[in-house]
Design a protein around this motif. Sequence first.
Motif, PDB file in Angstrom:
ATOM      1  N   PHE A 194       0.914  -1.806 -18.192  1.00  0.00           N
ATOM      2  CA  PHE A 194       0.222  -2.836 -18.977  1.00  0.00           C
ATOM      3  C   PHE A 194      -1.035  -3.351 -18.281  1.00  0.00           C
ATOM      4  N   GLY A 195      -1.853  -2.414 -17.820  1.00  0.00           N
ATOM      5  CA  GLY A 195      -3.142  -2.781 -17.257  1.00  0.00           C
ATOM      6  C   GLY A 195      -3.119  -3.165 -15.791  1.00  0.00           C
ATOM      7  N   ALA A 196      -2.050  -2.848 -15.081  1.00  0.00           N
ATOM      8  CA  ALA A 196      -1.934  -3.248 -13.675  1.00  0.00           C
ATOM      9  C   ALA A 196      -3.012  -2.611 -12.808  1.00  0.00           C
ATOM     10  N   THR A 197      -3.499  -3.386 -11.856  1.00  0.00           N
ATOM     11  CA  THR A 197      -4.464  -2.879 -10.880  1.00  0.00           C
ATOM     12  C   THR A 197      -3.929  -3.014  -9.445  1.00  0.00           C
ATOM     13  N   HIS A 198      -2.712  -3.531  -9.309  1.00  0.00           N
ATOM     14  CA  HIS A 198      -2.114  -3.727  -7.994  1.00  0.00           C
ATOM     15  C   HIS A 198      -0.634  -3.353  -8.047  1.00  0.00           C
ATOM     16  N   PHE A 199      -0.103  -2.934  -6.911  1.00  0.00           N
ATOM     17  CA  PHE A 199       1.347  -2.763  -6.794  1.00  0.00           C
ATOM     18  C   PHE A 199       1.739  -2.901  -5.330  1.00  0.00           C
ATOM     19  N   HIS A 200       2.997  -3.202  -5.111  1.00  0.00           N
ATOM     20  CA  HIS A 200       3.519  -3.210  -3.744  1.00  0.00           C
ATOM     21  C   HIS A 200       4.975  -2.771  -3.778  1.00  0.00           C
ATOM     22  N   THR A 201       5.502  -2.389  -2.632  1.00  0.00           N
ATOM     23  CA  THR A 201       6.918  -2.030  -2.576  1.00  0.00           C
ATOM     24  C   THR A 201       7.744  -3.308  -2.536  1.00  0.00           C
ATOM     25  N   ARG A 202       9.004  -3.168  -2.886  1.00  0.00           N
ATOM     26  CA  ARG A 202       9.894  -4.336  -2.890  1.00  0.00           C
ATOM     27  C   ARG A 202      10.166  -4.843  -1.474  1.00  0.00           C
ATOM     28  N   ALA A 203       9.792  -4.049  -0.493  1.00  0.00           N
ATOM     29  CA  ALA A 203      10.065  -4.431   0.890  1.00  0.00           C
ATOM     30  C   ALA A 203       9.062  -5.439   1.440  1.00  0.00           C
ATOM     31  N   VAL A 204       7.963  -5.664   0.722  1.00  0.00           N
ATOM     32  CA  VAL A 204       6.949  -6.605   1.193  1.00  0.00           C
ATOM     33  C   VAL A 204       6.708  -7.671   0.139  1.00  0.00           C
ATOM     34  N   ASN A 205       6.001  -8.724   0.547  1.00  0.00           N
ATOM     35  CA  ASN A 205       5.739  -9.844  -0.350  1.00  0.00           C
ATOM     36  C   ASN A 205       4.326 -10.369  -0.111  1.00  0.00           C
ATOM     37  N   PRO A 206       3.317  -9.617  -0.555  1.00  0.00           N
ATOM     38  CA  PRO A 206       1.931 -10.022  -0.269  1.00  0.00           C
ATOM     39  C   PRO A 206       1.563 -11.342  -0.956  1.00  0.00           C
ATOM     40  N   ARG A 207       0.600 -12.032  -0.369  1.00  0.00           N
ATOM     41  CA  ARG A 207       0.190 -13.333  -0.892  1.00  0.00           C
ATOM     42  C   ARG A 207      -0.280 -13.253  -2.341  1.00  0.00           C
ATOM     43  N   TRP A 208      -1.046 -12.187  -2.662  1.00  0.00           N
ATOM     44  CA  TRP A 208      -1.587 -12.105  -4.016  1.00  0.00           C
ATOM     45  C   TRP A 208      -0.506 -11.945  -5.089  1.00  0.00           C
ATOM     46  N   SER A 209       0.697 -11.526  -4.681  1.00  0.00           N
ATOM     47  CA  SER A 209       1.763 -11.346  -5.672  1.00  0.00           C
ATOM     48  C   SER A 209       2.205 -12.670  -6.282  1.00  0.00           C
ATOM     49  N   HIS A 210       1.878 -13.785  -5.609  1.00  0.00           N
ATOM     50  CA  HIS A 210       2.229 -15.105  -6.138  1.00  0.00           C
ATOM     51  C   HIS A 210       1.149 -15.650  -7.070  1.00  0.00           C
ATOM     52  N   ILE A 211       0.017 -14.958  -7.116  1.00  0.00           N
ATOM     53  CA  ILE A 211      -1.112 -15.410  -7.931  1.00  0.00           C
ATOM     54  C   ILE A 211      -1.292 -14.539  -9.167  1.00  0.00           C
ATOM     55  N   TYR A 212      -1.126 -13.228  -8.988  1.00  0.00           N
ATOM     56  CA  TYR A 212      -1.356 -12.295 -10.085  1.00  0.00           C
ATOM     57  C   TYR A 212      -0.156 -12.241 -11.038  1.00  0.00           C
TER      58      TYR A 212
END
Length: 226
Positions: A194-212
């Motif tokens: 659905f138009g995603a421009t970012h991804f990360h593995t479940r093993a990490v928790n990047p700061r931007w994941s709380h904003i996007y």
Amino acid sequence: MRLHQIWTSALIALTVQSGAAFAEVTVSQSNEPQVVLGQQFRSLLGAEHKTIEALPEAERTALATGILGTKKARKAAAAAQVTDLSYSHDFLASLPAPTGDAQWQCLTKALYFESRGESLKGQFAVAEVILNRVDSAHYPNTVCSVVEQGGRGGCQFSYHCDGARDVMRDGEAVNTAGRIARLMLDGAPRDLTFGATHFHTRAVNPRWSHIYERTAAIGAHVFYKP
């Protein structure tokens, strides 16, 4: 007569593009120039109509929007051929052996190193992210530039600067990644993230994941868009 020549040239070019043959053009033996010209136009327009009708639907759409022959039109025509996309190994195996230019090679390598351990949907999803970035004004406009992009002391795609040699040793995984890359570059639907421009593995928790905005979770990856 200049207008008549323009029409004739345009119609010949259209015939070459579509592979259709013009119907025989016949004209009256009348000595009245206006009558002759009118009959020539009717014949030419009839031939044009038959030629356009012979075009595939995607190319007729491209003609109507004025983009025939452009990269966008070719991609639309190719996408029209991907009508039975299936996220299955049998479907991928039924396709011709993939080939391509540097952009295809870059996407193949990115899929191999970023997602070869994922399901097919997971690998398609990573391809969507890369191509969504290519289409975005906020990122470079080629696959190679996107996957090789740096930023904030690192790389946007970790494999590119993890210090390891980027040698693709798993032939089966390379083949799968290459087939997915070919399909996606040819315009396959991007319906998973659905138009995603970012991804990360479940093993990490990047700061931007709380904003996007979180758009999908597939396998070990979670997908987002700003």
